[in-house]
Design a protein around this motif. Structure first.
Motif, mmCIF file in Angstrom:
data_model
loop_
_atom_site.group_PDB
_atom_site.id
_atom_site.type_symbol
_atom_site.label_atom_id
_atom_site.label_comp_id
_atom_site.label_asym_id
_atom_site.label_seq_id
_atom_site.Cartn_x
_atom_site.Cartn_y
_atom_site.Cartn_z
ATOM 1 N N ALA A 109 0.836 -1.206 0.000
ATOM 2 C CA ALA A 109 0.000 0.000 0.000
ATOM 3 C C ALA A 109 0.870 1.255 0.000
ATOM 4 C CB ALA A 109 -0.932 -0.004 1.207
ATOM 5 N N THR A 110 1.956 1.229 0.757
ATOM 6 C CA THR A 110 2.881 2.361 0.796
ATOM 7 C C THR A 110 3.517 2.575 -0.569
ATOM 8 O OG1 THR A 110 3.322 2.025 3.146
ATOM 9 C CG2 THR A 110 4.975 3.254 1.902
ATOM 10 N N GLU A 111 3.964 1.504 -1.196
ATOM 11 C CA GLU A 111 4.589 1.624 -2.512
ATOM 12 C C GLU A 111 3.608 2.112 -3.567
ATOM 13 O OE1 GLU A 111 6.443 -2.221 -2.979
ATOM 14 O OE2 GLU A 111 8.226 -1.543 -1.874
ATOM 15 N N GLU A 112 2.369 1.688 -3.466
ATOM 16 C CA GLU A 112 1.348 2.152 -4.414
ATOM 17 C C GLU A 112 1.126 3.666 -4.272
ATOM 18 O OE1 GLU A 112 -3.407 1.513 -4.978
ATOM 19 O OE2 GLU A 112 -2.202 -0.277 -4.605
ATOM 20 N N LYS A 113 1.049 4.140 -3.031
ATOM 21 C CA LYS A 113 0.856 5.567 -2.800
ATOM 22 C C LYS A 113 2.091 6.360 -3.230
ATOM 23 C CE LYS A 113 -0.827 8.822 0.676
ATOM 24 N NZ LYS A 113 -1.383 8.954 2.038
ATOM 25 N N LEU A 114 3.282 5.867 -2.897
ATOM 26 C CA LEU A 114 4.522 6.513 -3.325
ATOM 27 C C LEU A 114 4.558 6.662 -4.840
ATOM 28 C CD1 LEU A 114 7.372 4.731 -1.309
ATOM 29 C CD2 LEU A 114 6.895 7.172 -1.290
ATOM 30 N N ARG A 115 4.278 5.570 -5.521
ATOM 31 C CA ARG A 115 4.334 5.556 -6.991
ATOM 32 C C ARG A 115 3.327 6.533 -7.584
ATOM 33 N NH1 ARG A 115 3.724 2.993 -11.969
ATOM 34 N NH2 ARG A 115 5.628 1.953 -12.633
ATOM 35 N N SER A 116 2.121 6.543 -7.047
ATOM 36 C CA SER A 116 1.081 7.445 -7.534
ATOM 37 C C SER A 116 1.488 8.907 -7.367
ATOM 38 C CB SER A 116 -0.221 7.151 -6.780
ATOM 39 O OG SER A 116 -1.216 8.060 -7.148
ATOM 40 N N ALA A 138 3.834 13.913 -9.778
ATOM 41 C CA ALA A 138 4.848 14.970 -9.725
ATOM 42 C C ALA A 138 5.718 14.996 -10.982
ATOM 43 C CB ALA A 138 5.726 14.784 -8.490
ATOM 44 N N GLY A 139 5.447 14.093 -11.926
ATOM 45 C CA GLY A 139 6.217 14.057 -13.167
ATOM 46 C C GLY A 139 7.300 13.005 -13.211
ATOM 47 N N GLY A 140 7.366 12.173 -12.177
ATOM 48 C CA GLY A 140 8.356 11.103 -12.157
ATOM 49 C C GLY A 140 8.039 10.037 -13.194
ATOM 50 N N ARG A 141 9.065 9.304 -13.573
ATOM 51 C CA ARG A 141 8.912 8.238 -14.562
ATOM 52 C C ARG A 141 9.541 6.947 -14.029
ATOM 53 N NH1 ARG A 141 10.447 11.800 -19.738
ATOM 54 N NH2 ARG A 141 8.599 13.101 -19.727
ATOM 55 N N PRO A 142 8.848 6.300 -13.108
ATOM 56 C CA PRO A 142 9.418 5.070 -12.531
ATOM 57 C C PRO A 142 9.570 3.978 -13.585
ATOM 58 C CG PRO A 142 7.142 5.366 -11.840
ATOM 59 C CD PRO A 142 7.525 6.598 -12.588
ATOM 60 N N GLU A 143 10.673 3.265 -13.493
ATOM 61 C CA GLU A 143 10.949 2.147 -14.393
ATOM 62 C C GLU A 143 10.679 0.814 -13.717
ATOM 63 O OE1 GLU A 143 15.028 2.797 -15.501
ATOM 64 O OE2 GLU A 143 14.540 4.658 -16.565
ATOM 65 N N ARG A 144 10.390 0.862 -12.433
ATOM 66 C CA ARG A 144 10.114 -0.339 -11.637
ATOM 67 C C ARG A 144 8.776 -0.171 -10.936
ATOM 68 N NH1 ARG A 144 14.002 -3.359 -9.378
ATOM 69 N NH2 ARG A 144 12.898 -3.296 -7.404
ATOM 70 N N LYS A 145 8.169 -1.295 -10.586
ATOM 71 C CA LYS A 145 6.924 -1.228 -9.814
ATOM 72 C C LYS A 145 7.192 -0.737 -8.392
ATOM 73 C CE LYS A 145 2.928 -3.880 -8.398
ATOM 74 N NZ LYS A 145 2.244 -5.153 -8.375
ATOM 75 N N ALA A 146 8.300 -1.167 -7.825
ATOM 76 C CA ALA A 146 8.697 -0.768 -6.473
ATOM 77 C C ALA A 146 10.127 -0.243 -6.526
ATOM 78 C CB ALA A 146 8.619 -1.960 -5.525
ATOM 79 N N PRO A 147 10.440 0.732 -5.681
ATOM 80 C CA PRO A 147 11.790 1.310 -5.737
ATOM 81 C C PRO A 147 12.815 0.514 -4.937
ATOM 82 C CG PRO A 147 10.511 2.425 -4.069
ATOM 83 C CD PRO A 147 9.578 1.435 -4.726
ATOM 84 N N HIS A 148 14.061 0.864 -5.156
ATOM 85 C CA HIS A 148 15.144 0.469 -4.266
ATOM 86 C C HIS A 148 15.179 1.570 -3.205
ATOM 87 C CE1 HIS A 148 16.744 -2.531 -7.063
ATOM 88 N NE2 HIS A 148 16.611 -1.645 -8.028
ATOM 89 N N TYR A 149 15.297 1.198 -1.948
ATOM 90 C CA TYR A 149 15.239 2.163 -0.850
ATOM 91 C C TYR A 149 16.631 2.463 -0.305
ATOM 92 C CZ TYR A 149 10.258 1.190 -0.759
ATOM 93 O OH TYR A 149 8.940 1.060 -1.096
ATOM 94 N N PHE A 150 16.864 3.757 -0.021
ATOM 95 C CA PHE A 150 18.134 4.201 0.534
ATOM 96 C C PHE A 150 17.884 5.235 1.617
ATOM 97 C CE2 PHE A 150 19.053 2.725 -3.707
ATOM 98 C CZ PHE A 150 20.205 1.985 -3.533
ATOM 99 N N VAL A 151 18.869 5.378 2.480
ATOM 100 C CA VAL A 151 18.880 6.428 3.489
ATOM 101 C C VAL A 151 19.799 7.517 2.951
ATOM 102 C CG1 VAL A 151 19.704 6.995 5.809
ATOM 103 C CG2 VAL A 151 18.441 4.877 5.420
ATOM 104 N N LEU A 152 19.366 8.775 3.050
ATOM 105 C CA LEU A 152 20.232 9.874 2.649
ATOM 106 C C LEU A 152 21.363 9.987 3.667
ATOM 107 C CD1 LEU A 152 20.652 12.305 0.710
ATOM 108 C CD2 LEU A 152 19.446 13.676 2.410
#
Length: 164
Positions: free
Chosen positions: A26-33, A38-52
Motif C-alpha cells: 500500500a505504501t509503494e502504491e501511494k509513493l508511486r502514484s 509529480a512528473g516522475g517516470r518510474p521504471e520499476r513497480k517498487a523502488p530500491h530504498y536508501f537512506v540519505l
C-alpha cells in the motif's frame, strides 16, 4: 519467515508483523502514484530504498549491516523520489494496519523530487539520528530518523545487484 528470522537472530531487530507485506504494498502504491503525479517516470513497480547519508539508527536494526554509496549526481531526477522521513511514516498508512499515527507534519503524505532536496533540508533540517539501545518497541514510537531516497530504476544500482 521474516518474523521467524527475528526470533532466531536476536540482533535482527526489524519487526515484520503479519500485516507488513500489505502495508509495504500500500505504501509503494501511494509513493508511486504521488511520484507519477509529480512528473516522475518510474521504471520499476517498487523502488530500491536508501537512506540519505547514513543512519546509525537504521544500522542497528540488522546484524552486520553493510552500506553502499550512490552519489546524488549519479541519480536521474525522473527516477528518484524522496520522502521525509521514512516512507512508511511519510505515507501515513500505518494506522490502517494497527500502528500509531504520528501527528501530521507538513512533509507527510508527499514525495519530493531530487531537485527539491536542498529546499527540503533547508526548511526542515535533517532528522536526528541516534542508535536505539533497545529497539524492542520501535514500531510503536515516533519514526522520524532519516530521509529516505527511493530509486525507481535498476540502472544506478546495477553494479550492486546480485546476478547469477
Amino acid at each position: 519467515m521474516l518474523a521467524e528470522r527475528r526470533q532466531q537472530q536476536p540482533r535482527f531487530r526489524r519487526v515484520f508483523g503479519a500485516k507488513y507485506i500489505s502495508l509495504r504494498l500500500a505504501t509503494e502504491e501511494k509513493l508511486r502514484s504521488l511520484f507519477l503525479a509529480a512528473g516522475g517516470r518510474p521504471e520499476r513497480k517498487a523502488p530500491h530504498y536508501f537512506v540519505l547519508g547514513s543512519s546509525k539508527w537504521f544500522e542497528g536494526l540488522y546484524p552486520s549491516t553493510k552500506s553502499i554509496v550512490l552519489p546524488l549526481d549519479e541519480l536521474n531526477s525522473l527516477t528518484t523520489s524522496i520522502t521525509f522521513p521514512d516512507s512508511f511514516t511519510a505515507m501515513r498508512l500505518g494506522e490502517t494496519f494497527g500502528l500509531p499515527l504520528e501527528s501530521l507534519k507538513p512533509y507527510h503524505e508527499k514525495i519530493y523530487l531530487l531537485s527539491e532536496l536542498s529546499d527540503l533540508i533547508g526548511e526542515f533540517g535533517i532528522p536526528k539520528d541516534a542508535p536505539n539501545p533497545d529497539y524492542s518497541n520501535y514500531a510503536q514510537e515516533p519514526f522520524e530518523k532519516y530521509i529516505e531516497v527511493q530509486v525507481w530504476s535498476d540502472i544506478p544500482v546495477q553494479k550492486f545487484l546480485l546476478t547469477e
